[in-house]
Design an enzyme around this catalytic site. Structure first.
Site, PDB file in Angstrom:
ATOM      1  N   CYS A 471      12.312 -82.322 -70.714  1.00 55.05           N
ATOM      2  CA  CYS A 471      13.247 -82.106 -69.602  1.00 55.05           C
ATOM      3  C   CYS A 471      12.830 -82.770 -68.293  1.00 55.05           C
ATOM      4  CB  CYS A 471      13.401 -80.608 -69.361  1.00 55.05           C
ATOM      5  SG  CYS A 471      14.106 -79.781 -70.786  1.00 55.05           S
TER       6      CYS A 471
HETATM    7  N1  LIG Z   1      13.210 -78.004 -75.176  1.00 57.23           N
HETATM    8  C1  LIG Z   1      13.407 -77.449 -74.009  1.00 57.23           C
HETATM    9  O1  LIG Z   1      12.510 -76.858 -73.447  1.00 57.23           O
HETATM   10  C2  LIG Z   1      14.743 -77.514 -73.344  1.00 57.23           C
HETATM   11  C3  LIG Z   1      14.998 -76.622 -72.318  1.00 57.23           C
HETATM   12  C4  LIG Z   1      16.219 -76.649 -71.715  1.00 57.23           C
HETATM   13  C5  LIG Z   1      17.165 -77.593 -72.114  1.00 57.23           C
HETATM   14  N2  LIG Z   1      16.895 -78.461 -73.090  1.00 57.23           N
HETATM   15  C6  LIG Z   1      17.935 -79.412 -73.476  1.00 57.23           C
HETATM   16  O2  LIG Z   1      18.533 -78.941 -74.664  1.00 57.23           O
HETATM   17  C7  LIG Z   1      18.911 -80.049 -75.487  1.00 57.23           C
HETATM   18  C8  LIG Z   1      18.249 -79.906 -76.838  1.00 57.23           C
HETATM   19  O3  LIG Z   1      16.851 -79.928 -76.652  1.00 57.23           O
HETATM   20  P1  LIG Z   1      15.842 -79.431 -77.754  1.00 57.23           P
HETATM   21  O4  LIG Z   1      14.556 -79.286 -77.073  1.00 57.23           O
HETATM   22  O5  LIG Z   1      16.385 -78.268 -78.485  1.00 57.23           O
HETATM   23  O6  LIG Z   1      15.829 -80.689 -78.710  1.00 57.23           O
HETATM   24  P2  LIG Z   1      15.208 -80.755 -80.192  1.00 57.23           P
HETATM   25  O7  LIG Z   1      14.897 -82.155 -80.439  1.00 57.23           O
HETATM   26  O8  LIG Z   1      14.150 -79.723 -80.331  1.00 57.23           O
HETATM   27  O9  LIG Z   1      16.405 -80.299 -81.084  1.00 57.23           O
HETATM   28  C9  LIG Z   1      17.561 -81.072 -81.239  1.00 57.23           C
HETATM   29  C10 LIG Z   1      18.088 -80.865 -82.641  1.00 57.23           C
HETATM   30  O10 LIG Z   1      19.304 -81.558 -82.730  1.00 57.23           O
HETATM   31  C11 LIG Z   1      19.344 -82.149 -84.013  1.00 57.23           C
HETATM   32  N3  LIG Z   1      20.310 -83.234 -84.003  1.00 57.23           N
HETATM   33  C12 LIG Z   1      20.176 -84.475 -83.520  1.00 57.23           C
HETATM   34  N4  LIG Z   1      21.302 -85.154 -83.689  1.00 57.23           N
HETATM   35  C13 LIG Z   1      22.170 -84.334 -84.281  1.00 57.23           C
HETATM   36  C14 LIG Z   1      23.502 -84.471 -84.716  1.00 57.23           C
HETATM   37  N5  LIG Z   1      24.190 -85.598 -84.552  1.00 57.23           N
HETATM   38  N6  LIG Z   1      24.079 -83.424 -85.302  1.00 57.23           N
HETATM   39  C15 LIG Z   1      23.420 -82.272 -85.486  1.00 57.23           C
HETATM   40  N7  LIG Z   1      22.164 -82.090 -85.086  1.00 57.23           N
HETATM   41  C16 LIG Z   1      21.540 -83.110 -84.492  1.00 57.23           C
HETATM   42  C17 LIG Z   1      17.926 -82.579 -84.267  1.00 57.23           C
HETATM   43  O11 LIG Z   1      17.685 -82.780 -85.640  1.00 57.23           O
HETATM   44  C18 LIG Z   1      17.160 -81.403 -83.698  1.00 57.23           C
HETATM   45  O12 LIG Z   1      16.939 -80.429 -84.682  1.00 57.23           O
HETATM   46  C19 LIG Z   1      18.492 -81.280 -74.711  1.00 57.23           C
HETATM   47  O13 LIG Z   1      19.564 -81.748 -73.963  1.00 57.23           O
HETATM   48  C20 LIG Z   1      17.417 -80.775 -73.790  1.00 57.23           C
HETATM   49  O14 LIG Z   1      17.337 -81.551 -72.631  1.00 57.23           O
HETATM   50  C21 LIG Z   1      15.704 -78.432 -73.734  1.00 57.23           C
END
Ligand SMILES: NC(=O)c1ccc[n+]([C@@H]2O[C@H](COP(=O)([O-])OP(=O)(O)OC[C@H]3O[C@@H](n4cnc5c(N)ncnc54)[C@H](O)[C@@H]3O)[C@@H](O)[C@H]2O)c1
Length: 634
Positions: A471
C-alpha cells in the site's frame, strides 16, 4: 469564537435566553408566594433570674417534664413555634442564664398577638421553673417585646435559588429536547430516504439484513480472505472467487494461507456450507452482493495498473443481474468506480442506482495486527447514488461493527489515499530526519523518543531501510498520477517517494562505512541480511526494501545471504535466494550483518555478541547497539 456543542446543530448559546426568562419568572413567582405568607415576627423574653446553671442543670431544666409540657402545650394553644433548643443554647455553655434572651419565631400577622404569645410562653416557662425549684426565684421574666419583625429572613436566598433552579431546568430541558429532536430528525431523514428507495433497493436491503443473502468476494488475498471470514461468520453464505487454483483448493480443504486467518475458521465455514471457493465466475449470477478485492499495483512506468479491476469487471458483467450490490475494495484513485466500473455495468443495460447498486469501500486491514481487524476497523463507504450507499450499508452493516458513510464513491476512494499518503509523507519526513541527524552527529532514535513524549500534536513514525508493503509505497502514486491529468504536481507525494526509495542506497552506504572500519570493501565481503519481509512478524515480501538492499549489495560484488523465519525463499525478479538454515553460523561468518526487519523471533543480544559488524536500520539492538563500537545505526 467556537462553542462546543453536545448536539449537532445546537449552539450552547441557544439556551441562555430561555434560561434567563424561566429563571426570572420562577424568582418572581417565589417572591410573590413568600410575600403572600403572613409575616413572621420574632419576639423575645429576657430571663431575669440570677445564678448560673451548669450544662447538666440547664439540660435538666429544659428536659424537665414541666418545662417540656409547658413548651409542648403552647403551640397547640397559639400555634407558635417554641424552640426549646434556644433555651438550651443559652445555658449549656455555662453562660449565666440570667439576661439570656430566648427568641421565639412566631408566625403571626398581628404584632400584638405575637408579643402576647411570647409572654404566655414565658409565663408557662417560669411557672415550670419555679415548680421545679431548680431555679430559685423563678418566675422572673421580662418581655423583650418584639425584637424584629420580618417577612422571611431567607427571602433573598429563596428567590435566588428559585432563579437558578428555574434557569437550570429550562436550559437542561432545552438541551434534552434539542437532542431528542436531532435524533428524531436523523431517524426521520433515514426513513424518508429508505422510503424514497426503489422497490428493488428495498427488497435487496431486506434480504441482506435478513442474512439470507448469498454474497461473493473476488480476490482472496490479504484483504479478501479476512472479509470472507467475517461475512461467513455473520450469517452470509459466501462464494470466494480467485484465479489462483492453489488458493481455491486450500480453502475448500479448510486451510488458510494468510497468517491472520486460522485454518480452523476456514474449516468451520466450509463444514457448515457457508463457504465455497471457486475459479468459476459464472457463480456471480447466483449472488446478491459482491466485493472486489483484487490487486492494484503500479506498472513498470510507475503508473497505476488497473488491469486486475478491468479484467474482473469484464468477467462479472457477463453474469450480473438486477437486484445486486457490487462494492470495489481495491485501493485506487478517485473516480475509478464511477469511471471504470459504472460504464461497463451500464453497457449491459443495467442502470446503476436503480437495477444494480455500486459503491466503493476501501479496506484498511493491517496484516499481522490483532487489535484492529476487518471486523472492528470502521469502514468508509461511498455509493455512486444515495440508493447505492443505502444498499451497501445494509450489506456491510451485517458484519462490520462501524460504518462511515460518505457522500460519494470518489470521496471514499480519496479518503483511503489520504490515509496512505499521510503515512508515506511522514515516513519520508522521518527518513530525511535520520539522514539529517547523521550529518549533525545526532542520534535520530533519541530525538524521536524525546519528541514522542509530547502527549498531543505529534505522531511517532520511525525511519527504516525504505518503504514496503503493497500500500504505502504505491497508493500515493495513484493519487499523484490522477492529479497529473488535472495539471497538478503532487509535490509532497513525489518528494516523500524520492526520499523513501533512496533509503536502500543509504543503507548500503552504512554497510560500506561498517566494512571500512575493518578495512574491508563491499566487493567480496560476506553480508547477512536479517529479515526480508517488509515488516516484522509477517511473510509479506511485497515492495520490501530488504530486497533492494540485497540487490544493491550484490551489484557491488558482495556475497549476500539472508535469514528470515517467515520467508524460506526469495524469488523476486533476478533474485533467487534461500534463507540460511544455520542463523548463528551465518552471523559468525558474515563480515557484516544488516538488520532490515526486526522480527520478534530474533535474539538480538546473542546476534550482537556473535557478529563482527552490524548495520541496524531498525534500532533493534537499542541502547546496546548505540554503545557497541561494532554497530552502525541508521
Ligand atoms: N494487503 C493489505 O494490507 C491491504 C490493505 C488495504 C488495502 N489493500 C488493497 O486491497 C487490494 C487487494 O490487496 P491484497 O493485499 O488482498 O492483495 P493480494 O495479492 O493478497 O490478493 C489479491 C488476490 O486477488 C487474486 N486475483 C488477481 N487477479 C484476479 C482476477 N482477475 N480474478 C480473481 N482474483 C484475482 C489473486 O490471486 C490474489 O489472491 C489492493 O488494492 C490493495 O491495495 C491491501
Amino acid at each position: 469564537m467556537k462553542h462546543a456543542s453536545p448536539i449537532p446543530g445546537w449552539d450552547i448559546r441557544y439556551g441562555i435566553v430561555p434560561a434567563l426568562i424561566v429563571g426570572a419568572v420562577s424568582a418572581v413567582l417565589t417572591l410573590a408566594a413568600v410575600l403572600a405568607q403572613p409575616p413572621v415576627f420574632q419576639a423575645g423574653i429576657r430571663i431575669l433570674q440570677a445564678g448560673r446553671y451548669s450544662a447538666d442543670e440547664a439540660q435538666a431544666l429544659a428536659g424537665a417534664p414541666e418545662v417540656a409540657a409547658a413548651a409542648v402545650s403552647l403551640p397547640a394553644v397559639s400555634g407558635y413555634n417554641l424552640r426549646q433548643e434556644d433555651f438550651l443554647r443559652g445555658s449549656a455553655v455555662e453562660q449565666p442564664l440570667e439576661g439570656s434572651v430566648l427568641r421565639l419565631s412566631i408566625r403571626d400577622a398581628d404584632r400584638g398577638r405575637a408579643e402576647a404569645r411570647t409572654l404566655a410562653w414565658a409565663q408557662a416557662l417560669c411557672a415550670a421553673l419555679s415548680e421545679k425549684a431548680l431555679a430559685p426565684g423563678a418566675g422572673c421574666y421580662e418581655s423583650g417585646g418584639i425584637i424584629s419583625g420580618q417577612t422571611d429572613s431567607f427571602l433573598i436566598w429563596k428567590v435566588l435559588a428559585a432563579f437558578l433552579l428555574g434557569a437550570a431546568l429550562a436550559y437542561g430541558g432545552g438541551l434534552l429536547q434539542a437532542r431528542w429532536n436531532a435524533k428524531e430528525n436523523a431517524v426521520m431523514a433515514k426513513k424518508e430516504m429508505v422510503k424514497g428507495l426503489d422497490p428493488a433497493a428495498q427488497k435487496l436491503i431486506r434480504k441482506l439484513k435478513s442474512g439470507k443473502a448469498r454474497v461473493g468476494v473476488i480476490g482472496l488475498g490479504y484483504v479478501g480472505l479476512p472479509l470472507v471470514d467475517v461475512f461467513g461468520h455473520h450469517g452470509y453464505t459466501v462464494v470466494g472467487i480467485d484465479v489462483d487454483q492453489r488458493k481455491i483448493d486450500a480453502l475448500n480443504k479448510g486451510k488458510s494461507y494468510i497468517e491472520d486467518i486460522p485454518s480452523s475458521h476456514v474449516a468451520s465455514l466450509v463444514r457448515k456450507g457457508a463457504l465455497k471457493a471457486t475459479t468459476d465466475f459464472s457463480q456471480v449470477g447466483t449472488l446478491d452482493a459482491l466485493s472486489i478485492c483484487v490487486p492494484t499495483p503500479l506498472r513498470k512506468t510507475g503508473d497505476p495498473d488497473l488491469s486486475y479491476i478491468v479484467n474482473v469487471t469484464e468477467e462479472i458483467v457477463k453474469y450480473l443481474h438486477p437486484g445486486m450490490v457490487i462494492v470495489l475494495e481495491s485501493t485506487t484513485y478517485p473516480g475509478t468506480t464511477r469511471e471504470i466500473l459504472q460504464p461497463k455495468i451500464e453497457a449491459r443495460g443495467l442502470k446503476v442506482g436503480k437495477d444494480i447498486f455500486l459503491a466503493f469501500s476501501p479496506e484498511r486491514v493491517d496484516p499481522g495486527r490483532e487489535d484492529w481487524t476487518t471486523i472492528n476497523t470502521p469502514k468508509v463507504i461511498g455509493g455512486i447514488t444515495p440508493a447505492c450507499l443505502e444498499v451497501a450499508l445494509a450489506y456491510y452493516g451485517r458484519a462490520i461493527r462501524t460504518l462511515v458513510p460518505v457522500s460519494s464513491a470518489d470521496a471514499a476512494e480519496m479518503s483511503k489515499l489520504l490515509e496512505n499518503t499521510f503515512r508515506a509523507v511522514n515516513i519520508g519526513l522521518v527518513n530525511e530526519v535520520a539522514i539529517m541527524c547523521n550529518r549533525l552527529g545526532l542520534d535520530v532514535w533519541e530525538i524521536i523518543g524525546a519528541a514522542a513524549t509530547k502527549p498531543f500534536g505529534y505522531m511517532k513514525f520511525t525511519p527504516g531501510p525504505g518503504l514496503g508493503g503493497h500500500c504505502i509505497p504505491i497508493d500515493p502514486l495513484y493519487l499523484s498520477w490522477k492529479l497529473k491529468a488535472f495539471n497538478y504536481n503532487a509535490r509532497f507525494i513525489e518528494l516523500a517517494s524520492e526520499i523513501n526509495t533512496g533509503m536502500p542506497r543509504y543503507v548500503v552506504e552504512k554497510v560500506q562505512d561498517a566494512l571500512n572500519k575493518n578495512r574491508k570493501a563491499i566487493n567480496g565481503s560476506r553480508i547477512l541480511v536479517l529479515g526480508v519481509a517488509y515488516k516484522p512478524n509477517v511473510s509479506d515480501l511485497r515492495e520490501s526494501p530488504a530486497l533492494d538492499v540485497i540487490g544493491l549489495l550484490q551489484k557491488k560484488g558482495a556475497v549476500v545471504d539472508y535469514h528470515d523465519p517467515f520467508v524460506p525463499e526469495v524469488r523476486h525478479e533476478s533474485l533467487r535466494l534461500t534463507s540460511v538454515p544455520d542463523l548463528e553460523g551465518a552471523v559468525q561468518q558474515a563480515d557484516c550483518v544488516v538488520i532490515t526487519t526486526d522480527h520478534d523471533a530474533y535474539q538480538w543480544k546473542k546476534i550482537l555478541e556473535m557478529a563482527r559488524m552490524v548495520v541496524d536500520t531498525r534500532n533493534a539492538l537499542g541502547v546496546e547497539g548505540k554503545l557497541s563500537p561494532k554497530v552502525i545505526r541508521l
